[in-house]
Design an enzyme around this catalytic site. Structure first.
Site, PDB file in Angstrom:
ATOM      1  N   SER A  50       0.653  -1.184  -0.057  1.00  0.00           N
ATOM      2  CA  SER A  50       0.052   0.044  -0.029  1.00  0.00           C
ATOM      3  C   SER A  50       0.820   1.418   0.048  1.00  0.00           C
ATOM      4  CB  SER A  50      -1.094  -0.048   1.193  1.00  0.00           C
ATOM      5  OG  SER A  50      -2.189  -0.970   1.079  1.00  0.00           O
ATOM      6  N   LYS A  53       0.145   3.781  -2.545  1.00  0.00           N
ATOM      7  CA  LYS A  53      -0.916   4.917  -2.465  1.00  0.00           C
ATOM      8  C   LYS A  53      -0.253   6.232  -2.290  1.00  0.00           C
ATOM      9  CE  LYS A  53      -3.823   1.470  -0.783  1.00  0.00           C
ATOM     10  NZ  LYS A  53      -4.545   0.756   0.484  1.00  0.00           N
ATOM     11  N   SER A 105      -5.879   3.409   4.276  1.00  0.00           N
ATOM     12  CA  SER A 105      -5.088   2.665   3.356  1.00  0.00           C
ATOM     13  C   SER A 105      -6.339   1.915   2.654  1.00  0.00           C
ATOM     14  CB  SER A 105      -4.219   1.690   3.707  1.00  0.00           C
ATOM     15  OG  SER A 105      -3.347   1.316   2.904  1.00  0.00           O
TER      16      SER A 105
END
Length: 362
Positions: A50, A53, A105
């Site tokens: 993640s 991101k 997230s």
């Protein structure tokens, strides 16, 4: 040169060796200069979960109009993994979704952002184009959320470069430094424990998948300098980041750029009894620098390029700014260091009489 070599040797000896670090890959860079302070397998291609991101947010922030609302589509709600539990038909702003992306997230938030910023295919193209524009050759994005894919990878060093670019955006910086954020019935909580564990921490993003392991990107400020730490596949990431921050911040030492009262430069004066007047620093300015950085500092003065008499001593005379490789590092106010009088022939009769009667007595 001998002093510099000794300092660099001390830094190498003090930093954790690869065997003492849990991460498969790691890097520490100065966020402003890009200088690498620590590296371990930093150019190895790896999945980043993640922490993807960070780029998702960076591209979305470039789209503008963060407060526009959108209606959640069904496909945004059908994403596996971490979620902010988007509901089909509800309305959110892009700004609120970014908070859900970076704090909780949310994989659904990533898909929603991509969908509302040109669609999934176009958005991924923008992510990869942005990576190319940053000069990255070992990074490729196959989705906006970091779910496992053979064609989705980066390196610790290139992820640090992406992060440094993102941290230059004040909105991104604000979001990733926020511990909690509420919108409607939702409250997003930042997963980055370093915001509470480490003094000076200002972000940025956690990540985990079975394929990538624990991934962490963090940033912290101390004495006007900002460091970015990246670890990929690191089971002890919190402790490793704290150790790397402490040991890399220790490489900086205080350097006095000028003392209060120092003459920074001389300014040309027209029409006065002297041709120049000194410009004096109001305060002592100290910067924390790495070895060799003092020689790379540029001095820029803001204010009038010339002045005309009369000049009043201690009056404001602009400011001086110190830049390291073009990045502002420190600044200070300047004042005139002396008075410049008009020549006698340009004074009025009363001024000349006053000088004659009282000039010798000040």
């Amino acid at each position: 040169m001998k002093k510099l070599l000794c300092c660099l040797l001390w830094c190498v000896l003090c930093l954790p060796v690869a065997g003492a670090l849990s991460a498969k890959a790691a890097v520490v860079i100065d966020a402003d200069t890009g200088e690498v302070l620590y590296t371990h397998n930093a150019d190895t291609r790896l999945p980043m979960a993640s922490t993807t991101k960070i780029m998702t947010a960076l591209v979305a922030l470039g789209e503008g109009d963060l407060d526009r609302t959108y209606t959640v589509k069904k496909e945004y709600t059908q994403v596996e993994g971490t979620s902010i539990y988007l509901r089909e038909g509800e309305t959110l702003t892009l700004r609120d979704t970014l908070y859900g992306l970076l704090l909780e997230s949310g994989n659904d938030a990533a898909v929603a952002i991509a969908g509302e910023c040109g669609g999934q295919t176009a958005f991924l193209r923008k992510m990869n184009d942005r990576a190319a524009a940053l000069g990255l050759t070992n990074t490729h994005f196959d989705n906006p959320n970091g779910l496992p894919s053979a064609d989705h990878y980066t390196t610790a060093h290139e992820l640090a470069i992406i992060t440094a670019e993102a941290m230059r955006d004040p909105v991104f910086r604000q979001i990733v430094s926020t511990k909690t954020y509420s919108v409607g019935q939702r409250t997003f909580t930042n997963h980055n424990r370093l915001l509470s564990m480490y003094e000076g921490a200002i972000g940025v993003k956690t990540g985990y998948t079975k394929a990538a392991g624990r991934c962490l990107v963090s940033a912290a400020e101390r004495n006007g300098r900002t460091l970015i730490v990246v670890t990929l596949n690191d089971p002890d990431d919190w402790n490793d980041h704290i150790a790397l921050f402490d040991q890399c911040f220790a490489q900086y030492t205080p350097v006095t750029l000028h003392e209060a009262g120092d003459t920074v430069t001389q300014l040309q004066v027209f029409g006065g009894d002297v041709d120049t007047v000194p410009l004096i620093a109001r305060n002592t300015v100290t910067a924390y620098l790495l070895p060799g950085e003092r020689e790379r500092i540029q001095t820029v003065r803001y204010g009038e390029r010339i002045c005309y008499a009369p000049v009043v001593q201690s009056a404001s005379a602009g400011r001086v700014e110190y830049r390291l490789d073009g990045v502002p590092l420190a600044d200070d106010a300047l004042v005139y260091g002396g008075a410049v009088l008009l020549p006698p022939e340009e004074k009025s009769f009363s001024e000349r009489l006053w000088d004659r009667l009282f000039g010798d007595n000040g």
